[in-house]
Design a protein around this motif. Structure first.
Motif, short mmCIF file in Angstrom:
data_model
loop_
_atom_site.label_atom_id
_atom_site.label_comp_id
_atom_site.label_asym_id
_atom_site.label_seq_id
_atom_site.Cartn_x
_atom_site.Cartn_y
_atom_site.Cartn_z
N SER A 269 0.90 -1.08 0.15
CA SER A 269 0.03 0.00 -0.18
C SER A 269 0.91 1.27 0.00
N SER A 270 0.31 2.39 -0.26
CA SER A 270 1.08 3.69 -0.29
C SER A 270 1.50 4.07 0.65
N ASN A 271 1.16 3.75 1.95
CA ASN A 271 1.70 3.86 3.21
C ASN A 271 2.21 2.96 3.97
N GLY A 272 2.34 1.73 3.45
CA GLY A 272 2.56 0.26 4.30
C GLY A 272 3.89 -0.22 4.08
N GLY A 273 4.01 -1.23 4.27
CA GLY A 273 5.44 -2.03 4.11
C GLY A 273 6.24 -1.82 5.50
N GLY A 274 5.60 -1.20 6.70
CA GLY A 274 6.30 -1.22 7.74
C GLY A 274 7.63 0.07 7.70
N VAL A 275 6.99 1.20 7.27
CA VAL A 275 8.16 2.33 7.25
C VAL A 275 9.01 2.49 8.40
N GLY A 276 10.21 2.46 8.45
CA GLY A 276 10.91 2.66 9.49
C GLY A 276 11.39 1.37 10.21
N GLU A 277 10.69 0.20 9.86
CA GLU A 277 10.83 -0.85 10.64
C GLU A 277 11.99 -1.69 9.66
N PRO A 278 12.61 -2.82 10.43
CA PRO A 278 13.96 -3.42 9.82
C PRO A 278 13.48 -4.29 8.78
N ILE A 279 14.12 -4.62 7.81
CA ILE A 279 14.04 -5.57 6.82
C ILE A 279 13.40 -6.92 7.24
N GLY A 280 13.86 -7.29 8.26
CA GLY A 280 13.68 -8.81 8.85
C GLY A 280 12.01 -8.76 8.88
N VAL B 36 11.70 -0.82 -2.63
CA VAL B 36 12.65 -1.51 -3.10
C VAL B 36 13.26 -2.79 -2.42
N GLN B 37 13.21 -2.68 -1.07
CA GLN B 37 13.54 -3.75 -0.31
C GLN B 37 12.68 -5.24 -0.74
N LEU B 38 11.46 -4.76 -0.63
CA LEU B 38 10.37 -5.92 -0.85
C LEU B 38 10.31 -6.29 -2.72
N LEU B 39 10.73 -5.40 -3.26
CA LEU B 39 10.95 -6.00 -4.56
C LEU B 39 12.19 -6.67 -4.74
N LEU B 40 13.28 -6.55 -4.34
CA LEU B 40 14.44 -7.51 -4.39
C LEU B 40 14.14 -8.76 -3.73
N TRP C 280 22.61 -3.69 -0.73
CA TRP C 280 21.32 -3.74 -1.50
C TRP C 280 21.10 -4.59 -2.60
N LYS C 281 22.03 -5.06 -3.38
CA LYS C 281 22.14 -5.93 -4.46
C LYS C 281 22.16 -7.34 -3.60
N SER C 282 22.65 -7.60 -2.70
CA SER C 282 22.69 -8.86 -1.92
C SER C 282 21.34 -9.15 -1.33
N ILE C 283 20.40 -8.36 -1.39
CA ILE C 283 19.09 -8.67 -1.03
C ILE C 283 18.48 -9.72 -1.83
N VAL C 284 18.65 -9.81 -3.08
CA VAL C 284 18.26 -10.69 -3.93
C VAL C 284 18.54 -12.39 -3.65
N GLY C 285 19.77 -12.38 -2.94
CA GLY C 285 20.12 -13.51 -2.26
C GLY C 285 19.80 -14.12 -0.91
N VAL C 286 18.67 -13.11 -0.49
CA VAL C 286 18.33 -13.66 0.98
C VAL C 286 17.08 -15.00 0.67
N GLN C 287 17.43 -16.11 1.67
CA GLN C 287 16.49 -17.07 1.37
C GLN C 287 16.13 -17.61 2.67
N ASP C 288 14.99 -17.20 3.26
CA ASP C 288 14.63 -17.65 4.73
C ASP C 288 13.59 -18.60 4.38
N SER C 289 13.24 -19.52 5.39
CA SER C 289 12.41 -20.63 5.56
C SER C 289 11.47 -20.44 6.66
N ILE C 290 10.34 -21.40 6.67
CA ILE C 290 9.44 -21.26 7.85
C ILE C 290 10.27 -22.20 8.95
N GLY C 291 10.17 -21.90 9.98
CA GLY C 291 10.78 -22.60 11.08
C GLY C 291 9.85 -23.77 11.71
#
Length: 973
Positions: free
Chosen positions: A370-381, A426-430, A505-516
């Motif tokens: 959304s236009s104001n969503g995504g957790g502005v100010g929250e960490p990428i985690g 951009v973080q979400l897109l990557l 920033w470019k290394s974000i595309v390599g992030v690979q998390d899984s459901i614990g």
């Protein structure tokens, strides 16, 4: 009491005889009082009511309470089900029994009384009685004791574990549809605010002298409510009794209206995590309404980010690249693996909560894109955890990727959206690109060659904001690196895309998390704040840190040696001031010393019951923070905790110059660690349970710290009202106002930011006034000017100081403040505490001071200008309840003047005329309308600011027209 009165016998006598005959023995012996024993085996509630009203003894009361305690015994009486007789019994207990026996009754007796009132009838009676006593507290001085007893009783009733479940069960005992009525009344009392408001009013009557109770504290009360709802839900069968699930959902949804949704969500969720009953939590949450689900999800994501995913090491690497042990040539692309266990646990929790509920999935998608969503100010985690939780649904991933890519390339969105929100997108897109490439590589290849993506990158490269162009190049190179491996990947060949930050920033595309594992989620509740594994630190000593030994030699003369014998030592005093106390155990001979380590300073600040430690901490905090700023990582490791303690510190002991000492410490902290502390203070200004004064201190610290980083000299500026009083004599050369009026004048006119903005106003308006005076007095050629020698001019010229602010102003101060402003505007709609005239004015002045201190040469100035202009226009477009306040309007005009001043210093406003022509004309029309409508009233300051803004805009427009005419003439020639 025996022996005071003798027994009497009443007989029927004629009218001329006395009614009572007193024996001779009664005249000589002292009177005796006989206690009429109440019946101990009543057969009806009327008998119990008679017993309670007849001043029973403690033993009789205990027997009556045994009969009223709910149990399976057939001899007990039920007063939990609402009825006229039950209400009368409850009233008698509250009006007669509690005042007479509460202070002397045994612990078991209190427990019995609490159990008797553990029902909707008892709670309603307590609330009604408290309301009556609160209203009569001013006229009846002895009422406070009864209020305190009833608050203790109310806390005891609510403190019994399982009361929510008990109310539901007891409501269905009578049958006849009474359960719905009872539950509706309980929801109104417990979650509708009646109970909390009455308890808080009672605590307000008692003041701060008594013991603190959680029943009157909003945060603690909401925490109790969430815990009780959680425990009640664990007693229900997940597949059966849908009516009870619905009832609990109604209670939970109504509880969000109390205003402490984060505390309610945290208590509810973590209680289920601890009890390992997450499937039942999902069952409960699925019953909520759509808007209640949105509230729960937003609060949950915010809590998870704050408690588990905040990593100060990322901020430290931005503070000083030299502190990062991994240099540009040894960049670790696997940085995300350090907190993978935490992200996996959170992903497992979110996966269970979302389940198969399509509403929650739609809300997650809306929250992310959304236009104001995504957790502005929250960490990428938190975005990593959400994407991992949705990874199994490929359709959702496609929708998210397409929407985020469309938003990424929208030219209007790029121009008017705060840069923090763009970075989140951009973080979400990557992230989504990396997951899609691993699962659906052909789909990503088609998307990378589609018109939305190519046009988006082009729009980014054409943007006026340097940061927006940087993000566009990052996305272009990252997606090209995934899809064009066989060919030649995109490379813009600029230094910005080869920097340390660009590699991250470019290394974000390599992030690979899984459901614990679902069983591992319990570690979130057990561990509290999970400590992220730190990288290995270098033990090499910084060569810049050097120590110099100063040797002082004392030379004695012969005369001094001769005079030494003449000096006599002072006699020992007769008594020691420390021994003046009569009780030797109260003498404190072990004095605390000033803290020399940050951990000692934290310990002193936590000692809220020690005046000496609080005073030492405040006196030495600023100097200690500055001393530790460039000394290892001691300060950076504790900066977040130190900022939290300083901002939340209250003047409990009435320390002299408390505000100034705390402000000095906060400013030192901001200067020493701007990116980390600036973001924390910006978050605290818009979030958290802080007072107006504490939020004002945060904003003032940000503004003053930014000026110090910019090299501005504010050393002699008083930072508090207390210190300003000592320097206020210059404001009144002859006489001072009376004490009360003087203090009010000081508070309204001498805050640190007000004094700074006053100087800035004079500096910006004076040249325009001088120019206007020149036009009146005649042409400049007729004026006499005295020339000075070049040497004298150079002597008077102040050497410019290094402006360290320009390097960190965007990510440390400006964008966190503006980004969270839009988030607060969306969440509260202009009705929160942040939009009060005092805080709103302070916020606008802080942004103006930061922009002015940054200067015209900052790299981020175009984006800062755009965001500040949009923010000021939002005050025009939204109907704030405080938008017509004179102080707010003056702050808006001052911000506009500062914006125009900074942007016209280098090129006389040419860039503004080229890129912001529409904004200039709208601002001119807006300010002119304010002046013509008379909204500024008789305040000269507001009218001068408005006129200055209009003059500055007309100057920019006239200069642009002259340049345009010159270019046209050159073309014709």
């Amino acid at each position: 009491m025996e022996g005071l009165l003798t027994p009497m016998r009443t007989t029927s006598t004629p009218r001329d005889e006395p009614l009572i005959t007193i024996s001779k023995s009664s005249q000589s012996a002292p009177p005796q009082l006989t206690t009429v024993l109440s019946p101990v085996s009543p057969s009806t509630l009327d008998d119990i009511l008679t017993t309670l009203r007849s001043k029973p003894s403690s033993e009789t009361l205990s027997q009556v309470l045994d009969l009223l305690v709910p149990s399976t015994d057939i001899n007990s009486f039920d007063i939990s089900t609402p009825s006229p007789k039950a209400s009368q019994v409850v009233k008698a207990l509250l009006e007669l029994t509690v005042p007479d026996f509460w202070s002397i009754i045994s612990k078991s007796g209190r427990s019995k009384l609490i159990l008797c009132l553990r029902s909707i009838t008892g709670l309603g009676g307590i609330i009604a009685r408290l309301r009556f006593l609160i209203k009569s507290a001013d006229s009846q001085p002895g009422v406070k004791g009864q209020i305190e007893e009833l608050l203790d009783l109310l806390q005891g009733v609510l403190g019994q574990t399982g009361i929510v479940r008990g109310i539901w069960v007891s409501g269905g005992v009578g049958g006849d549809g009474k359960r719905g009525v009872v539950w509706k009344e309980f929801v109104t009392l417990a979650a509708g605010g009646k109970l909390l408001s009455v308890a808080a009013a009672g605590e307000n009557i008692l003041g701060k002298g008594g013991r603190e109770r959680w029943v009157g504290d909003g945060k603690l009360y909401t925490t109790w409510l969430g815990r009780e709802i959680s425990k009640a839900s664990t007693k229900i069968d997940s597949e059966e009794d849908g009516e009870e699930w619905e009832a609990l959902a109604v209670l939970l949804g109504r509880g969000f209206s109390l205003g402490y949704s984060d505390d309610l969500v945290e208590s509810l969720t973590y209680c289920h995590i601890t009890l390992n009953t997450l499937p039942k939590l999902h069952r409960l949450l699925s019953q909520l309404l759509s808007h209640e689900k949105r509230t729960y999800l937003s609060s949950l994501l915010r809590i998870l980010s704050r408690k588990h995913l905040f990593n100060p090491q990322l901020f430290q690497s931005l503070e000083d690249p030299s502190e990062n042990p991994t240099g540009p040539d040894t960049f670790d692309a696997q940085w995300w693996k350090s907190d993978t266990p935490v992200v996996s646990q959170i992903a497992a929790l979110l996966h269970i909560i979302l389940g198969g509920d399509t509403t929650y999935r739609d809300l997650v998608v809306d929250w992310l894109v959304s236009s104001n969503g995504g957790g502005v100010g929250e960490p990428i985690g938190i975005r990593r955890a959400l994407v991992a939780a949705l990874n199994e649904d490929q359709d959702v991933l496609k929708v998210l990727l397409e929407k985020s890519m469309i938003i990424f390339g929208d030219s209007v969105w790029i121009r008017h959206t705060p840069i923090m929100r763009q970075e989140v997108n951009v973080q979400l897109l990557l992230l989504l690109s990396g997951y899609t490439h691993r699962q659906l590589p052909q789909y990503l290849n088609r998307l990378a060659r589609s018109s939305p993506f190519l046009n988006g990158v082009s729009n980014r490269l054409a943007a006026s904001s340097i940061r927006a162009r940087f993000l566009g190049m990052i996305v272009g190179e990252s997606l090209s690196g995934l899809t064009d491996k066989d060919g030649k990947p995109m490379d813009f060949g600029v230094t910005e895309t080869a920097s340390e930050e660009a590699r991250w920033w470019k290394s974000i595309v390599g992030v690979q998390d899984s459901i614990g594992d679902a069983g591992e989620v319990i570690k979130l509740a057990q561990g509290g704040e999970i400590t992220v594994r730190k990288r290995k630190q270098s033990t090499e000593v910084n060569p810049k840190i050097q120590s110099k030994v100063m040797v002082v030699e004392e030379v004695e003369s012969e005369e001094e040696e001769e005079e030494d014998d003449e000096f006599q030592p002072y006699p020992k005093p007769d008594s020691d001031a420390e021994d003046s106390d009569e009780d030797p155990t109260l003498i404190n001979r072990k004095k605390d010393t000033a803290p020399i380590y940050i951990r000692d300073l934290l310990l002193y600040l936590r000692s809220t019951d020690s005046y000496d430690r609080q005073l030492l901490a405040l006196q030495s905090s600023a100097a200690l923070i500055r001393r530790k700023a460039n000394f290892g990582k001691e300060l950076s490791d504790h900066a977040s905790e130190l900022a939290s303690l300083l901002t939340g510190l209250n003047d409990k002991f009435g320390v002299e110059n408390f505000q100034e000492m705390r402000m000095q410490a906060l400013i030192a902290l901001v200067v020493s660690s701007p990116v980390l502390v600036g973001g924390l203070l910006a978050r605290g200004f818009f979030e958290g349970d802080y007072s107006l004064g504490q939020r004002a201190a945060m904003a003032s610290a940000i503004g003053m710290g930014a000026r110090e980083l910019a090299g501005c000299d504010d050393g002699d500026l008083p930072l508090s009202v207390e210190s300003a009083k000592g320097k206020s004599t210059e404001l009144f050369p002859s006489k001072m106002l009376p004490g009360l009026m003087h203090n009010q004048w000081i508070k309204g006119k001498t805050s640190p930011l007000d004094r700074i903005t006053g100087g800035m106003e004079k500096m910006m308006i004076s040249p325009m006034a001088a120019e206007a005076a020149d036009k009146v007095t005649g042409p400049n050629i007729l004026k006499v000017r005295t020339f000075s020698s070049r040497i004298e001019v150079e002597k008077r010229r102040v050497k410019p100081a290094e402006n360290k602010l320009g390097k960190v102003v965007a990510e440390a101060f400006f964008f966190p403040l503006t980004g969270r402003w839009w988030g607060a505007l969306k969440d509260f709609g202009g009705r929160g505490i942040h939009f009060e005239p005092f805080l709103l004015t302070l916020f606008l002045k802080t942004l103006s001071i930061i922009l002015h201190a940054t200067g015209p040469s900052a790299v981020a100035l175009p984006q800062m200008t755009s965001e500040l202009w949009d923010l000021l226009f939002s005050l025009r477009n939204h109907s704030f309840p405080t938008s017509n306040d004179s102080s707010v309007q003056e702050a808006v005009l001052f911000a506009l003047l500062t914006l125009l001043e900074v942007n016209t210093s280098n090129d006389n406003g040419r860039r503004l005329a080229d890129e912001h022509a529409k904004e200039l004309l709208e601002t001119q029309e807006w300010v002119s309308g304010i002046m013509e409508s008379g909204q500024l009233g008789e305040e000269e300051k507001g009218r001068v600011l408005a006129a200055s803004v209009i003059v500055r805009i007309r100057g920019i427009i006239d200069g642009y027209q002259r340049r345009l005419m010159g270019e046209l003439l050159s073309l014709e020639a």
